[in-house]
Motif scaffolding. Structure first.
Motif, PDB file in Angstrom:
ATOM      1  N   VAL A 247      31.871 -23.369  31.459  1.00 59.98           N
ATOM      2  CA  VAL A 247      32.004 -23.934  30.117  1.00 59.98           C
ATOM      3  C   VAL A 247      32.340 -22.794  29.159  1.00 59.98           C
ATOM      4  CG1 VAL A 247      30.810 -25.115  28.235  1.00 59.98           C
ATOM      5  CG2 VAL A 247      30.411 -25.819  30.606  1.00 59.98           C
ATOM      6  N   GLN A 248      33.415 -22.991  28.382  1.00 65.69           N
ATOM      7  CA  GLN A 248      33.840 -21.951  27.448  1.00 65.69           C
ATOM      8  C   GLN A 248      34.286 -22.565  26.129  1.00 65.69           C
ATOM      9  OE1 GLN A 248      33.461 -18.793  28.077  1.00 65.69           O
ATOM     10  NE2 GLN A 248      33.106 -18.886  30.292  1.00 65.69           N
ATOM     11  N   ASP A 249      33.908 -21.909  25.023  1.00 65.98           N
ATOM     12  CA  ASP A 249      34.497 -22.212  23.723  1.00 65.98           C
ATOM     13  C   ASP A 249      35.209 -20.954  23.245  1.00 65.98           C
ATOM     14  OD1 ASP A 249      32.370 -20.614  22.904  1.00 65.98           O
ATOM     15  OD2 ASP A 249      31.183 -22.278  22.123  1.00 65.98           O
ATOM     16  N   LEU A 250      35.238 -20.696  21.948  1.00 66.80           N
ATOM     17  CA  LEU A 250      35.927 -19.502  21.459  1.00 66.80           C
ATOM     18  C   LEU A 250      35.036 -18.265  21.408  1.00 66.80           C
ATOM     19  CD1 LEU A 250      38.226 -21.012  18.685  1.00 66.80           C
ATOM     20  CD2 LEU A 250      38.774 -20.436  21.058  1.00 66.80           C
ATOM     21  N   GLY A 251      33.815 -18.359  21.971  1.00 62.74           N
ATOM     22  CA  GLY A 251      33.014 -17.172  22.192  1.00 62.74           C
ATOM     23  C   GLY A 251      31.999 -16.887  21.107  1.00 62.74           C
ATOM     24  N   ARG A 252      31.298 -15.757  21.287  1.00 66.70           N
ATOM     25  CA  ARG A 252      30.210 -15.366  20.384  1.00 66.70           C
ATOM     26  C   ARG A 252      30.436 -13.963  19.813  1.00 66.70           C
ATOM     27  NH1 ARG A 252      27.938 -16.225  25.521  1.00 66.70           N
ATOM     28  NH2 ARG A 252      27.013 -18.159  24.807  1.00 66.70           N
ATOM     29  N   PRO A 253      31.480 -13.768  18.998  1.00 67.65           N
ATOM     30  CA  PRO A 253      31.671 -12.460  18.360  1.00 67.65           C
ATOM     31  C   PRO A 253      30.523 -12.170  17.399  1.00 67.65           C
ATOM     32  CG  PRO A 253      33.104 -14.085  17.361  1.00 67.65           C
ATOM     33  CD  PRO A 253      32.484 -14.746  18.553  1.00 67.65           C
ATOM     34  N   GLY A 254      30.281 -10.899  17.182  1.00 67.46           N
ATOM     35  CA  GLY A 254      29.264 -10.500  16.225  1.00 67.46           C
ATOM     36  C   GLY A 254      27.944 -10.090  16.831  1.00 67.46           C
ATOM     37  N   ALA A 255      27.813 -10.172  18.171  1.00 65.35           N
ATOM     38  CA  ALA A 255      26.549  -9.820  18.822  1.00 65.35           C
ATOM     39  C   ALA A 255      26.672  -8.582  19.702  1.00 65.35           C
ATOM     40  CB  ALA A 255      26.038 -11.004  19.645  1.00 65.35           C
ATOM     41  N   ALA A 256      27.759  -7.839  19.572  1.00 65.10           N
ATOM     42  CA  ALA A 256      27.963  -6.684  20.447  1.00 65.10           C
ATOM     43  C   ALA A 256      26.904  -5.609  20.248  1.00 65.10           C
ATOM     44  CB  ALA A 256      29.353  -6.090  20.233  1.00 65.10           C
ATOM     45  N   SER A 257      26.357  -5.474  19.020  1.00 60.47           N
ATOM     46  CA  SER A 257      25.325  -4.465  18.801  1.00 60.47           C
ATOM     47  C   SER A 257      24.046  -4.784  19.562  1.00 60.47           C
ATOM     48  CB  SER A 257      25.016  -4.329  17.306  1.00 60.47           C
ATOM     49  OG  SER A 257      24.465  -5.526  16.795  1.00 60.47           O
ATOM     50  N   LEU A 258      23.895  -6.033  20.045  1.00 62.25           N
ATOM     51  CA  LEU A 258      22.756  -6.428  20.875  1.00 62.25           C
ATOM     52  C   LEU A 258      23.084  -6.315  22.360  1.00 62.25           C
ATOM     53  CD1 LEU A 258      21.667  -9.653  18.948  1.00 62.25           C
ATOM     54  CD2 LEU A 258      20.895  -7.299  18.596  1.00 62.25           C
ATOM     55  N   GLY A 259      24.295  -5.853  22.678  1.00 68.56           N
ATOM     56  CA  GLY A 259      24.708  -5.744  24.061  1.00 68.56           C
ATOM     57  C   GLY A 259      25.351  -7.008  24.604  1.00 68.56           C
ATOM     58  N   VAL A 260      25.758  -7.928  23.724  1.00 64.55           N
ATOM     59  CA  VAL A 260      26.292  -9.218  24.144  1.00 64.55           C
ATOM     60  C   VAL A 260      27.801  -9.244  23.916  1.00 64.55           C
ATOM     61  CG1 VAL A 260      26.223 -11.713  23.787  1.00 64.55           C
ATOM     62  CG2 VAL A 260      24.124 -10.367  23.632  1.00 64.55           C
ATOM     63  N   ALA A 261      28.563  -9.523  24.972  1.00 64.84           N
ATOM     64  CA  ALA A 261      30.020  -9.570  24.899  1.00 64.84           C
ATOM     65  C   ALA A 261      30.494 -10.809  24.151  1.00 64.84           C
ATOM     66  CB  ALA A 261      30.606  -9.560  26.308  1.00 64.84           C
ATOM     67  N   PRO A 262      31.738 -10.798  23.643  1.00 63.89           N
ATOM     68  CA  PRO A 262      32.260 -11.990  22.968  1.00 63.89           C
ATOM     69  C   PRO A 262      32.389 -13.202  23.883  1.00 63.89           C
ATOM     70  CG  PRO A 262      33.574 -10.061  22.422  1.00 63.89           C
ATOM     71  CD  PRO A 262      32.652  -9.654  23.525  1.00 63.89           C
ATOM     72  N   SER A 263      32.729 -12.978  25.177  1.00 62.66           N
ATOM     73  CA  SER A 263      32.953 -14.082  26.119  1.00 62.66           C
ATOM     74  C   SER A 263      33.952 -15.075  25.545  1.00 62.66           C
ATOM     75  CB  SER A 263      31.625 -14.740  26.496  1.00 62.66           C
ATOM     76  OG  SER A 263      30.805 -13.848  27.206  1.00 62.66           O
ATOM     77  N   GLY A 264      33.777 -16.375  25.830  1.00 64.22           N
ATOM     78  CA  GLY A 264      34.729 -17.369  25.376  1.00 64.22           C
ATOM     79  C   GLY A 264      35.901 -17.503  26.320  1.00 64.22           C
ATOM     80  N   ALA A 265      36.780 -18.456  26.004  1.00 61.33           N
ATOM     81  CA  ALA A 265      37.932 -18.733  26.851  1.00 61.33           C
ATOM     82  C   ALA A 265      38.779 -17.479  27.030  1.00 61.33           C
ATOM     83  CB  ALA A 265      38.771 -19.845  26.231  1.00 61.33           C
TER      84      ALA A 265
END
Length: 520
Positions: A247-265
């Motif tokens: 399952v993918q949407d347009l991702g989660r930008p803005g969390a890279a400082s927590l170690g979380v990638a943008p992901s998404g389609a």
């Protein structure tokens, strides 16, 4: 002195001298952060600034960042403090103490008496790299990384200490275990150890209670990923996921400082188009199908569209056109055969696919194991409520199959081009590269001439972006992708532009790639 280095067309690195300077600059940037600055990612000696060019230009963002000096911004403030319960039972405690010329008891004492600060995160969501001016040791990593480090393990590597939020491979020397919940995607502040947090380790006896009792988190908190996967609105049931379906949407930008990638389609344009075809908002979640072989049955009356990779699509046994909205009746099977062109197709159902929302996104992150796991046979998927208009009467854009055997990608400047010889910089654009079998949502390894460096050694970890072309000591480049790590220690020679990443998402093993300079 702060040096600004380009990181593609939507980001830049600010290079400083030490982790302490990085922390100070990161705090000052946070204090005056303008709209359009998506991510501020501190690392060992740099801060990555990533922008949304629809809101702020790269020139304006760079001018703002370079003006962030101590004379014009607020002075120091005390950061949040966390006490981490730790049991000093690590497998490498005795050997590490001997390497440092200490007894195990002395190493434990020095570790617990030190006040640490989270300099940056990376490696895994919530993994904090802890530093301290009180800590004088430089601890060598293990000669060969472990294939499995358990969640909660506390280790030492180089000048850093850190705790593993989840089970993962790793090469740090393990000295203890903490029961703290280090990363909880359902919490208001997901990372317990965010950049700037002060940390002390508090020795304790082996825990007998539930995990999560240490570090100030409630053991009874339910994370967003723990809620049932499905609700009272069943939409479709997976019969066969194929090679990989997520399952993918347009991702989660803005969390890279927590170690979380943008992901998404991976192919964001294809997902946007699929959603428009069924009247959804462009950011609605769909199903990303890799290489084909996907089958599903509708559990209610649906509208569906398939975009992206090219191959036979059947609905109820009848071949249908891609890039067209189709009625999908209950009990009828949708089948995507193996693709003949491209690597990833997108299945959009009217309303969008429902899945647990983590940091504002329903996307699955395959590296960090965030979001709904990869789909399996028998999974039922509920529908969300992300439609924004009627199903349009005709396709909103022209469409056609993805490029076949060869693609051309635009490259913008990388921050470490000066690490490579003149011949290597020329070869990057002159050579024809081949996508290897080592290609997934994390990264795409390329086969071609080896890119020689002009200097020895390695860089300290620094912020990364999707599209970064990293070059390890072997000289064989890898392009980081949607689920790639947010920090890395290999020099980046160039960055694939955001538009070209959609093309790369459709590259199969064996696809030929040429690079050209992106237009300014």
């Amino acid at each position: 002195m702060v040096i600004a280095r380009p990181m593609g067309e939507r980001a830049f690195l600010l290079e400083l001298g030490s982790p302490a300077e990085v922390l100070a600059l990161h705090r000052r940037l946070q204090a005056t952060r303008p709209p359009g600055v998506v991510d501020l990612v501190p690392a060992a000696g740099t801060v990555l600034v990533r922008i949304d060019p629809a809101v702020i230009s790269i020139e304006a963002a760079r001018a703002w960042a370079m003006s962030a000096d101590a004379e014009t911004l607020p002075g120091p403030t005390r950061s949040m403090a966390v006490d981490l319960d730790i049991t000093y039972d690590g497998a490498d405690l005795d050997e590490t103490a001997a390497l440092l010329g200490l007894s195990p008891d002395e190493l434990v004492r020095r570790h617990t008496e030190t006040e640490w600060t989270v300099a940056f995160t990376g490696f895994a969501p919530g993994f904090g790299y802890l530093v301290s001016p009180e800590w004088p040791f430089d601890v060598p990593r293990l000669p060969a990384p472990r294939t499995r480090v358990p969640a909660g393990a506390v280790g030492l590597a180089g000048v850093f200490s850190g705790a593993y939020p989840r089970e993962t491979p790793g090469g740090w020397r393990l000295i203890g275990t903490t029961s703290a919940t280090l990363f909880d995607p359902g919490a208001a502040d997901p990372a317990l150890l965010a950049p700037g947090t002060r940390v002390r380790f508090r020795p304790t006896v082996p825990a007998t209670g539930a995990r999560g009792a240490g570090g100030g988190r409630s053991a009874g908190h339910r994370s967003a990923v723990e809620r049932p996967l499905g609700d009272e609105r069943p939409g479709l049931r997976v019969v066969e996921p194929g090679l990989l379906a997520t399952v993918q949407d347009l991702g989660r930008p803005g969390a890279a400082s927590l170690g979380v990638a943008p992901s998404g389609a991976a192919d964001r344009g294809a997902l946007r188009t699929a959603n428009r075809l069924v009247g959804n908002s462009e950011g609605a979640a769909g199903i990303e199908v890799t290489m084909g072989g996907f089958r599903a049955v509708a559990e209610q009356h649906l509208w569906v569209a398939v975009t992206g990779a090219w191959g036979p699509v059947h609905l109820g046994g009848r071949e249908i056109d891609p890039y067209v909205a189709h009625e999908w009746m209950p009990g009828v099977e949708l089948r995507l055969d193996w693709f003949t062109r491209g690597a990833r197709a997108y299945v959009a159902a009217r309303g969008g696919i429902d899945a647990p929302g983590i940091l504002g996104s329903r996307s699955t992150d395959t590296l960090a194991a965030l979001g709904r796991p990869a789909l399996r046979a028998g999974d039922s998927l509920a529908l969300a409520d992300d439609q924004q208009g009627p199903v349009p009467p005709a396709p909103p854009v022209a469409w056609g199959p993805p490029p076949d055997d060869e693609i051309t990608l635009d490259l913008a400047d990388g921050p470490r081009v000066d690490w490579f010889t003149e011949d290597a910089r020329a070869a990057l654009f002159d050579a024809v590269w081949t996508v290897t079998n080592d290609a997934d949502r994390v990264g795409v390894r390329l086969d071609g001439p080896l890119l020689a460096r002009s200097r020895e050694g390695e860089i300290a970890s620094e912020g990364m972006v999707p599209g970064a072309v990293q070059v390890p000591p072997s000289g064989q480049p890898t392009v980081l992708f949607a689920d790639g790590p947010v920090t890395g220690g290999y020099p980046v020679i160039a960055v694939v532009t955001a538009a070209s990443l959609d093309l790369l998402a459709q590259a199969r093993p064996g696809t030929l790639i040429r690079f050209r300079h992106a237009r300014p």
